[in-house]
Design an enzyme around this catalytic site. Structure first.
Site, PDB file in Angstrom:
ATOM      1  CG  LEU A   1      -7.322   1.501  -4.277  1.00  0.00           C
ATOM      2  CD1 LEU A   1      -7.498   3.012  -4.386  1.00  0.00           C
ATOM      3  CD2 LEU A   1      -8.644   0.782  -4.544  1.00  0.00           C
ATOM      4  CD  GLU A   2      -0.264   2.534  -1.166  1.00  0.00           C
ATOM      5  OE1 GLU A   2      -0.541   2.472   0.055  1.00  0.00           O
ATOM      6  OE2 GLU A   2       0.759   2.035  -1.667  1.00  0.00           O
TER       7      GLU A   2
END
Length: 350
Positions: free
Chosen positions: A288-289
């Site tokens: 998850l960026e």
């Protein structure tokens, strides 16, 4: 010459802020425009709201003293001899175990702020917390790169925007490219004393990306990006469970007024934790960026403090949704078909 302060027109995911998140001092997102989040505005970098290493440790120790559910463990040391902490909740061998890993890169700070909020949440006595902890083992490793987050490194940060945080550890090594050789003390400790010891079934690896990432070629700025393991040696069942975990996170974040996620165009090397941990240990992993960084040598990667509130809450939302889906078993029915049409990230930065 190092820039001590950035006051710039960073085309950011900014909002009109009208409230505060109770107990954190971080600003929450307010009104959105008719087409979603209002991505515009000027910002100034301020790091006062971020936890220093000492503040993080102090908060963790206080929660450990107050909570019977929380077990706080030191699992290793950094290059500069700072302790690495793991927050543990429940160790029932019949339950699935999930690991949340934050700040492999020291300039990707808000992921740790979100993790600390989740640790605080799981240390409470709420009904939902009880249901989670009866059905899920939770491991949270907040801030793997403790030296880079302090800017306490063996190289110059002269070219960085604020000169306070760096991607690399004190030896100027990217920890998220050290998951095969494990030459650095931080990654070595993570593998030997967390991954091999507790054998998690799931992991969300939380990071930050540049400020100008868009949803494909639409020109729409995103609040984050996600990706499952893409290495060929990852077992198909592990990859499918990773995609289901991604579906849970995607649906939870997209339901928020500020949430817009793209598919991260990441590599397939096993040196990257998303791939290496899935291939070596059979962990279903999700990257998850989140949008923007606290510091960088590229100005268009840096996002000031105005967006802190909603980005922290994006991390909290993702983590809580994952816990609930594992606790009630709904992850098994998660629809992964969205991955087939989710546009890849593009970048409109300089």
């Amino acid at each position: 010459m190092k820039k001590k302060l950035l006051t710039a027109a960073v085309t950011g995911a900014l909002f009109t802020f009208g409230s505060f998140y109770a107990g954190t001092g971080t600003i929450l997102a307010g009104d959105n425009g008719p087409n979603g989040p209002n991505y515009n505005g000027n910002e100034t970098i301020k790091n006062e709201r971020l936890h220093s290493y000492e503040e993080m440790v102090s908060d963790l120790e206080k929660l450990d003293q107050r909570s019977e559910a929380l077990q706080l463990e030191v699992y290793g040391e950094s290059v500069k001899k700072r302790d690495l902490y793991l927050a543990k909740f429940g160790m029932n061998e019949d339950n699935p175990t999930i690991l949340f890993l934050t700040q492999q890169h020291g300039n990707e700070t808000l992921t740790t702020e979100g993790a600390l909020e989740v640790i605080k949440y799981l240390s409470s006595n709420g009904k939902n917390v009880k249901e989670i902890l009866e059905n899920v083992n939770v491991l949270i490793a907040p801030r793997l790169n403790v030296d880079g987050a302090e800017g306490d490194v063996n190289f110059s940060l002269e070219d960085y925007v604020s000169g306070t945080h760096t991607r690399y550890n004190a030896n100027e090594v990217d920890l998220n490219r050290d998951h095969v050789d494990r030459n650095q003390p931080e990654t070595k400790a993570l593998h030997e004393n967390v991954l091999q010891k507790y054998q998690p079934d799931y992991m969300i690896d939380l990071h930050h990306q540049g400020t100008q990432t868009t949803l494909g070629d639409t020109g729409e700025l995103v609040s984050g990006s996600i990706l499952y393991p893409t290495n060929d040696e990852v077992d198909s069942v592990v990859r499918e469970q990773s995609k289901k975990l991604g579906a849970v996170v995607y649906n939870a974040v997209e339901s928020k007024g500020y949430g817009l996620l793209s598919k991260y165009p990441g590599g397939s090397a096993q040196t990257i934790s998303r791939n290496g941990l899935a291939a070596e240990y059979g962990i279903s992993t999700l990257l998850l960026e989140m949008r923007g960084m606290a510091d960088h040598y590229r100005e268009d990667y840096v996002l000031g403090q105005k967006s802190n509130g909603y980005l922290i809450q994006q991390a909290v939302t993702a983590m809580k949704a994952s816990l609930n889906a594992l606790a009630d078993g709904s992850i098994e029915s998660a629809d992964t078909s969205f991955w087939d049409t989710l546009p890849e990230s593009n970048y409109d930065g300089e």
